[in-house]
Design a protein around this motif. Structure first.
Motif, short mmCIF file in Angstrom:
data_model
loop_
_atom_site.label_atom_id
_atom_site.label_comp_id
_atom_site.label_asym_id
_atom_site.label_seq_id
_atom_site.Cartn_x
_atom_site.Cartn_y
_atom_site.Cartn_z
N VAL A 108 2.77 81.28 37.10
CA VAL A 108 4.17 80.88 37.01
C VAL A 108 4.29 79.55 36.27
N ILE A 109 5.27 79.49 35.37
CA ILE A 109 5.58 78.26 34.64
C ILE A 109 6.95 77.78 35.10
N VAL A 110 7.02 76.51 35.50
CA VAL A 110 8.29 75.94 35.95
C VAL A 110 8.50 74.59 35.27
N VAL A 111 9.75 74.19 35.17
CA VAL A 111 10.10 72.86 34.70
C VAL A 111 10.57 72.07 35.91
N LEU A 161 -5.53 68.76 40.20
CA LEU A 161 -6.66 69.20 41.00
C LEU A 161 -6.34 69.13 42.48
N ASP A 162 -6.75 70.15 43.22
CA ASP A 162 -6.61 70.18 44.67
C ASP A 162 -8.02 70.30 45.23
N ALA A 163 -8.49 69.23 45.88
CA ALA A 163 -9.86 69.17 46.40
C ALA A 163 -10.88 69.47 45.29
N GLY A 164 -10.61 68.96 44.10
CA GLY A 164 -11.52 69.12 42.97
C GLY A 164 -11.37 70.42 42.21
N CYS A 165 -10.54 71.33 42.68
CA CYS A 165 -10.32 72.61 42.00
C CYS A 165 -9.08 72.53 41.12
N TRP A 166 -9.20 72.99 39.89
CA TRP A 166 -8.09 72.98 38.93
C TRP A 166 -7.08 74.02 39.35
N VAL A 167 -5.87 73.58 39.74
CA VAL A 167 -4.85 74.50 40.23
C VAL A 167 -3.66 74.63 39.29
N ALA A 168 -3.43 73.62 38.44
CA ALA A 168 -2.27 73.67 37.56
C ALA A 168 -2.49 72.73 36.37
N THR A 169 -1.67 72.94 35.35
CA THR A 169 -1.64 72.07 34.19
C THR A 169 -0.21 71.56 34.04
N ALA A 170 -0.06 70.29 33.70
CA ALA A 170 1.28 69.73 33.55
C ALA A 170 1.36 68.92 32.26
N GLN A 171 2.53 68.96 31.64
CA GLN A 171 2.80 68.14 30.48
C GLN A 171 4.29 67.86 30.40
N TYR A 172 4.63 66.78 29.71
CA TYR A 172 6.05 66.47 29.52
C TYR A 172 6.67 67.43 28.54
N VAL A 173 7.93 67.80 28.80
CA VAL A 173 8.67 68.71 27.93
C VAL A 173 9.33 67.88 26.86
#
Length: 57
Positions: free
Chosen positions: A12-15, A45-57
């Motif tokens: 899922v991608i959200v803003v 990262l959640d407890a060292g696991c990659w869970v999401a990617t974020a960037q400015y729009v």
């Protein structure tokens, strides 16, 4: 400034409103700088696991 977030688990991608660091802190994520597809972004990262990617729009 809005933040675009891609959840790796669901796809899922959200803003989200606000800054990336505020988003990460409010959800207990750690941040790591990254470049994906030529874009500067942040791995969340959640407890060292990659869970999401974020960037400015």
């Amino acid at each position: 400034m809005p933040t675009l977030v891609l959840d790796r688990r669901s796809g899922v991608i959200v803003v989200e409103p606000g800054r990336i660091d505020e988003y990460a802190t409010s959800r207990g994520y750690q941040m790591a700088p990254a470049i994906l597809d030529g874009d500067v972004c942040v791995k969340l990262l959640d407890a060292g696991c990659w869970v999401a990617t974020a960037q400015y729009v």
